[in-house]
Design an enzyme around this catalytic site. Structure first.
Site, short mmCIF file in Angstrom:
data_model
loop_
_atom_site.label_atom_id
_atom_site.label_comp_id
_atom_site.label_asym_id
_atom_site.label_seq_id
_atom_site.Cartn_x
_atom_site.Cartn_y
_atom_site.Cartn_z
N GLU A 58 56.15 -58.59 27.36
CA GLU A 58 55.74 -57.20 27.11
C GLU A 58 54.24 -57.05 26.87
O GLU A 58 53.61 -56.15 27.42
CB GLU A 58 56.55 -56.61 25.95
CG GLU A 58 58.07 -56.50 26.24
CD GLU A 58 58.40 -55.74 27.51
OE1 GLU A 58 57.53 -55.04 28.07
OE2 GLU A 58 59.56 -55.84 27.97
N HIS B 192 56.73 -56.37 35.84
CA HIS B 192 57.66 -57.31 35.20
C HIS B 192 58.33 -58.23 36.22
O HIS B 192 58.84 -59.29 35.85
CB HIS B 192 58.78 -56.54 34.48
CG HIS B 192 58.50 -56.24 33.04
ND1 HIS B 192 57.98 -57.17 32.17
CD2 HIS B 192 58.73 -55.11 32.30
CE1 HIS B 192 57.90 -56.62 30.95
NE2 HIS B 192 58.34 -55.37 31.00
N GLU C 81 57.17 -51.56 35.03
CA GLU C 81 58.45 -52.19 35.39
C GLU C 81 58.30 -53.04 36.64
O GLU C 81 58.87 -54.12 36.73
CB GLU C 81 59.55 -51.13 35.60
CG GLU C 81 59.77 -50.18 34.43
CD GLU C 81 59.89 -50.86 33.07
OE1 GLU C 81 60.35 -52.00 33.01
OE2 GLU C 81 59.50 -50.23 32.06
N GLY D 156 62.22 -46.22 27.76
CA GLY D 156 61.52 -45.62 28.91
C GLY D 156 62.13 -46.05 30.23
O GLY D 156 62.53 -45.22 31.04
N ALA D 157 62.22 -47.35 30.42
CA ALA D 157 62.75 -47.86 31.68
C ALA D 157 63.03 -49.34 31.53
O ALA D 157 62.63 -49.97 30.56
CB ALA D 157 61.74 -47.65 32.80
N MET D 158 63.71 -49.90 32.55
CA MET D 158 64.14 -51.29 32.46
C MET D 158 63.94 -52.02 33.78
O MET D 158 64.33 -51.53 34.83
CB MET D 158 65.61 -51.31 32.02
CG MET D 158 66.19 -52.69 31.88
SD MET D 158 65.29 -53.61 30.58
CE MET D 158 65.46 -55.28 31.22
N GLU D 159 63.37 -53.21 33.66
CA GLU D 159 62.90 -53.96 34.82
C GLU D 159 63.95 -54.82 35.51
O GLU D 159 63.61 -55.82 36.15
CB GLU D 159 61.73 -54.85 34.37
CG GLU D 159 62.12 -56.03 33.46
CD GLU D 159 61.95 -55.75 31.95
OE1 GLU D 159 61.98 -54.58 31.56
OE2 GLU D 159 61.81 -56.73 31.19
N1 PHE Z 1 61.99 -54.08 28.86
C1 PHE Z 1 61.75 -52.66 28.94
C2 PHE Z 1 60.27 -52.51 29.25
O1 PHE Z 1 59.43 -52.67 28.44
C3 PHE Z 1 62.06 -51.87 27.74
C4 PHE Z 1 63.49 -51.86 27.32
C5 PHE Z 1 63.92 -52.66 26.28
C6 PHE Z 1 64.38 -51.04 27.93
C7 PHE Z 1 65.23 -52.64 25.86
C8 PHE Z 1 65.69 -50.99 27.52
C9 PHE Z 1 66.11 -51.80 26.47
O2 PHE Z 1 59.87 -52.36 30.32
ZN ZN Z 2 58.17 -53.97 29.47
#
Ligand code: PHE
Ligand code: ZN
Length: 877
Positions: free
Chosen positions: A324, A305, A302, A265-268
């Site tokens: 998470e 996080h 995000e 979905g997305a990355m923090e």
């Molecule tokens: N850490 C991200 C999230 O939960 C998810 C994610 C994991 C994105 C691995 C890319 C790769 O917000």
């Molecule tokens: Zn997350």
């Protein structure tokens, strides 16, 4: 790729590294055909570890030069095998330098540095940084970063990395550079870099201490009109985190980049979130209400996080739920506060039961804190995220909101800048509240969904009512024996008038929160002072992620559905009625009997549909029948044809019996008001969409006409997709085809709309394997693009009636896609394997076909460790 059998990593073997990294200077030079990466690590000996071996991860690194201090290293000085570089290091403080070449343009795994459309971007969680340079790529190594990017100025005018921009300028040959500095020490998984020709939009936020932050979203120019909603969501999330957690943003700049090629979905990433375009780009014309809600939630997730994950991070990947589970809990609470708490709880629990419970009930079951893995990417699961959030929610319930806030303050203060464990988190909650959570922590270490069986007894003479709780937990892979859990049970006792009776008991019951806490395998609770036999309302708000059973009669469930003071439990009582009705009709179908929906259920539906005291959103969720995931999880053997026949029969009964109700609701809920996304309006549209769907299922021509008109006149994507969903579920094939081709004609240049177009088709009743194969030939499909694969393949697998076709062709198709993706994108390929992992729950014939699809997958040449782990777990006894 797997050379020998892949190695299993164990939590119990955790050891700190021999060397820490204090700072890294990274230079990334993007060229056509290759990328050069130069890195300088300032290393410092970890005094608590004896070894002097420097261990660096590195995948796909073509070494140009290596230096330790001033000393160039030759091949005799180090060992580079199995993606690990090892060398002896005598100094306590020394610099390690590496110049390597990598190949982002052919990186289809979408981990490390890769090309996404016209831009370059990175994805480093969990272990992608090792694809960029040599590094101790583990989250307990936290360093400050300085990143210099060099690239062609014309094609890549925008160059981004974490932190603050500190320098930029021109280079010869039409190239330019930018330098970024991130002062906050961070693990490598939070590193990010972007280069592209991107449009941007700015906003501003003043934090509670008066610090000014610029918020900036970058997108490909054609998406410039789709960024406002995410910016607004971001500001809401920032305000909420200040108000509810006292957490403030800490850099001058917060950036979001939208990428069309993204595995998740997305990355923090610190200061530079990278989003799947589908999880950030929104406009009323292309995003329906559900999508708006999802985007708002992910933007918040995000952002949150930044504290729960970035400032305080995970010691090792077994602790993934530390960030998470906590962050999902935070974003869920944010949505609850922003919209409608009861509706949100219902959505969350429905999702948990459809996604996490089945995972916990099969070969993929694992604890919230797993104790071993081969490939950590396989553990970004519903258990780690959603069950993890439920575990945090239970702590919140047990110690109260006030102590939870104190505990989180302590956690952020004590561990700021550190990499810690779920035990550290729980210890803070124990310290502030004085509650011993030792037994509670079994929720982190034991897998499986606990069963809670409850029986009751009323003694009219003594005025006592006794509830007996019996808990158990089924065996899960690697865990046969389970010890009792701590289960908080929020409850009420209803009198005949539907009101809550006062509760008096000596048990561990908290009258303020209405929570009873049980800790033993068997617990008897005696309630006193009761002059009538109550109907218990148990597990209100779903206070614990367990499977509850109590021998309610259908009438009692209908009574709860109509009267319970707890909105969640009203919904849940009705869900149980639906579930029972469908399961008993499935049994009838199996036995060749005619199907007839119990009248209590059918009547309860009319009551809810006509209950104007309930909000439209609540009514819509109460009128939604449990999906196949939940039905399958409720039976010992899945006879899918029987479940399908039974569920369809209930739909048909409700549709035709109440056609007038559906019609009048559909018509009454129309509105000409301009589109607005808020709880009330989206509730109205949701109930209208559902009513239209039922009405159309009744087969009325007027319903088809209404749908065609709603589609044609729609000024927003919610109305449009409601109309389409209803039409696609009916049997008017000509209308279906004309709407689908109109949709594509009109929206083919909009990536998010094309994805929806693919998903809708894959989910259409009557879709066939041949139809999916044709769709995969369509120019809109791209096997290298995860969103397109998910739209078509996951969309098809969710289409229960078609995917489980009795010849098993659906399974074979899935296996062939997995084999193809194994080489291109192992992470995505492994995820698709889970769609077959519940094979043992099906009847023998289907189970065998699913297992043989898994065996085909396992026999793939050059099988990635990702897919290997999943297929092997799925097939294991
Ligand atoms: N850490 C991200 C999230 O939960 C998810 C994610 C994991 C994105 C691995 C890319 C790769 O917000
Ligand atoms: Zn997350």
């Amino acid at each position: 790729m797997r050379t020998q059998d892949p190695k299993t990593i164990y939590l119990k073997e955790y050891q700190q590294p021999a060397y820490w990294v204090e700072h890294i200077n990274l230079t990334v030079r993007l060229f056509e055909g290759y990328t050069e990466v130069a890195s300088e690590l300032r290393l410092k000996k970890n005094p608590t570890v004896d070894s002097r071996e420097l261990v660096l991860n590195g995948v796909g690194q073509s070494i140009q030069s290596l230096h330790l201090g001033d000393q160039p290293l030759s091949e005799d000085d180090y060992q580079y095998s199995d993606n690990i570089l090892r060398l002896q290091c005598d100094a306590d403080e020394v610099q390690f330098r590496a110049v390597t070449h990598i190949d982002p343009q052919n990186n289809t795994s979408l981990e490390g540095l890769y090309q996404s459309g016209t831009m370059y971007c990175t994805q480093c969680e969990a272990e992608g940084f090792r694809k960029i340079t040599f590094y101790p790529d583990r989250p307990d190594v936290m360093a400050s970063f300085t990143t210099r990017i060099e690239a062609d100025a014309k094609h890549f005018p925008v160059l981004l990395s974490n932190g603050n921009p500190v320098d930029s300028g021109a280079l010869e040959g039409g190239r330019h550079y930018a330098v970024w500095e991130d002062p906050f020490p961070k693990p490598s998984y939070l590193f990010a870099l972007v280069a592209g020709d991107l449009a941007s939009k700015d906003d501003r936020f003043t934090t509670f201490s008066g610090r000014e932050a610029t918020l900036r979203i970058f997108v490909e120019p054609q998406n410039a009109h789709k960024v406002d909603f995410a910016l607004t969501s971001l500001k809401k999330a920032m305000t909420w985190d200040e108000e509810v957690y006292g957490r403030e943003y800490d850099l001058d700049l917060f950036m979001i980049v939208a990428s069309d090629f993204f595995n998740m979905g997305a990355m923090e990433n610190k200061g530079l979130n990278i989003f799947n375009s589908a999880a950030v780009l929104a406009s009323p014309d292309t995003s329906n209400d559900q999508r708006f809600e999802r985007i708002e939630g992910i933007v918040a997730h995000e952002y949150f996080h930044n504290w729960s994950g970035n400032r305080v991070t995970c010691r090792d990947w077994f602790q993934l739920s530390l960030k998470e589970g906590f962050t999902v809990f935070r974003d869920t609470e944010f949505s609850s506060d922003t919209h409608d708490r009861a509706v949100k709880r219902i959505e969350t629990v429905a999702g948990l039961r459809a996604g996490q419970f089945p995972e916990d009930n099969g070969p993929m079951a694992h604890p919230v804190r797993p104790d071993s893995y081969i490939e950590i990417n396989n553990f970004y699961t519903a258990t780690v995220y959603e069950k993890g959030a439920e575990v945090v929610r239970m702590i919140h319930t047990l110690i109260s909101a006030e102590y939870f806030r104190r505990g989180s303050d302590l956690y952020f203060e004590r561990f700021d800048g550190q990499a810690v464990t779920t035990d550290d988190f729980v210890a803070c909650m124990e310290e502030v509240s004085g509650l011993d959570l030792t037994q509670f922590k079994r929720w982190y270490s034991q897998a499986g969904t606990p069963r809670l069986t409850v029986t009751d007894q009323f003694d009219a003479g003594k005025g006592t009512y006794t509830l007996s709780f019996h808990q158990s937990c089924p065996a899960t892979p690697g865990q046969t024996e389970k010890s009792p859990f701590v289960i908080p049970i929020k409850l009420g006792l209803l009198g005949a008038d539907g009101q809550d009776l006062p509760i008096t008991t000596k048990a561990n019951y908290n009258a303020d929160t209405e929570v009873l806490t049980i800790t033993d395998e068997v617990t008897e609770v005696v309630f006193t002072g009761l002059s009538e036999r109550p109907v218990p309302s148990l597990l209100r708000d779903f206070s614990a992620p367990v499977k509850l059973s109590f021998g309610y009669s259908n009438e009692q469930l209908a009574f709860l559905a109509a009267n319970d003071a707890n909105g969640f439990n009203r919904w849940d009582a009705l869900q149980q009625l639906y579930l029972r009705a469908i399961l008993s009709m499935a049994t009838d179908h199996r036995a060749g009997r005619t199907l007839s929906a119990p009248s209590v259920v059918v009547e309860a539906v009319a009551t809810v549909a006509g209950d104007a005291s309930l909000s439209p959103a609540i009514r819509a969720s109460m009128l939604t029948l449990p999906g196949y995931a939940i039905l399958k999880d409720a039976v010992d053997v899945v006879y899918i044809d029987d479940l399908i026949a039974a569920r369809k029969h209930l739909v048909k009964t409700l549709a035709s019996r109440y056609r007038d109700i559906w019609r009048s609701l559909t018509e009454k809920l129309s509105s000409d008001a301009p589109y607005e996304f808020n709880a009330e309006e989206s509730g109205r549209r949701q109930l209208q969409g559902l009513s239209l769907w039922y009405w159309l299922k009744a087969g009325d021509q007027a319903a088809f006409d209404f749908a065609a008109e709603l589609y044609a006149g729609a000024t927003n994507q919610t109305d449009r997709s409601n109309a389409l969903r209803a039409v696609l579920a009916g049997d008017a094939e000509a209308l279906q085809q004309s709407l689908l081709s109109d949709f594509y004609e009109r929206w083919q240049s909009d990536t998010q709309m094309v994805e929806q177009w693919l998903t809708m088709q894959a989910g259409t009743p009557g879709m066939t394997v041949a139809g999916i194969e044709t769709l995969m030939q369509h120019p809109a499909f791209d096997i290298k693009n995860p969103n397109k694969v998910r739209s078509v393949i996951v969309g098809f697998a969710m289409n229960t009636e078609s995917f489980h076709d009795e010849k098993g062709e659906g399974y074979a198709l899935l296996a062939s896609v997995v084999r193809q993706l194994n080489a291109l994108n192992p992470q995505l390929a492994a995820r698709l394997v889970t769609l077959l992992s519940d094979w043992k729950r099906y009847d023998t014939a289907r189970g065998r076909m699913m297992a043989s699809a898994l065996e085909t997958i396992l026999a793939t040449e050059s099988l990635s460790s990702n897919v290997f782990e999943m297929a092997q777990r799925a097939l294991k006894d």
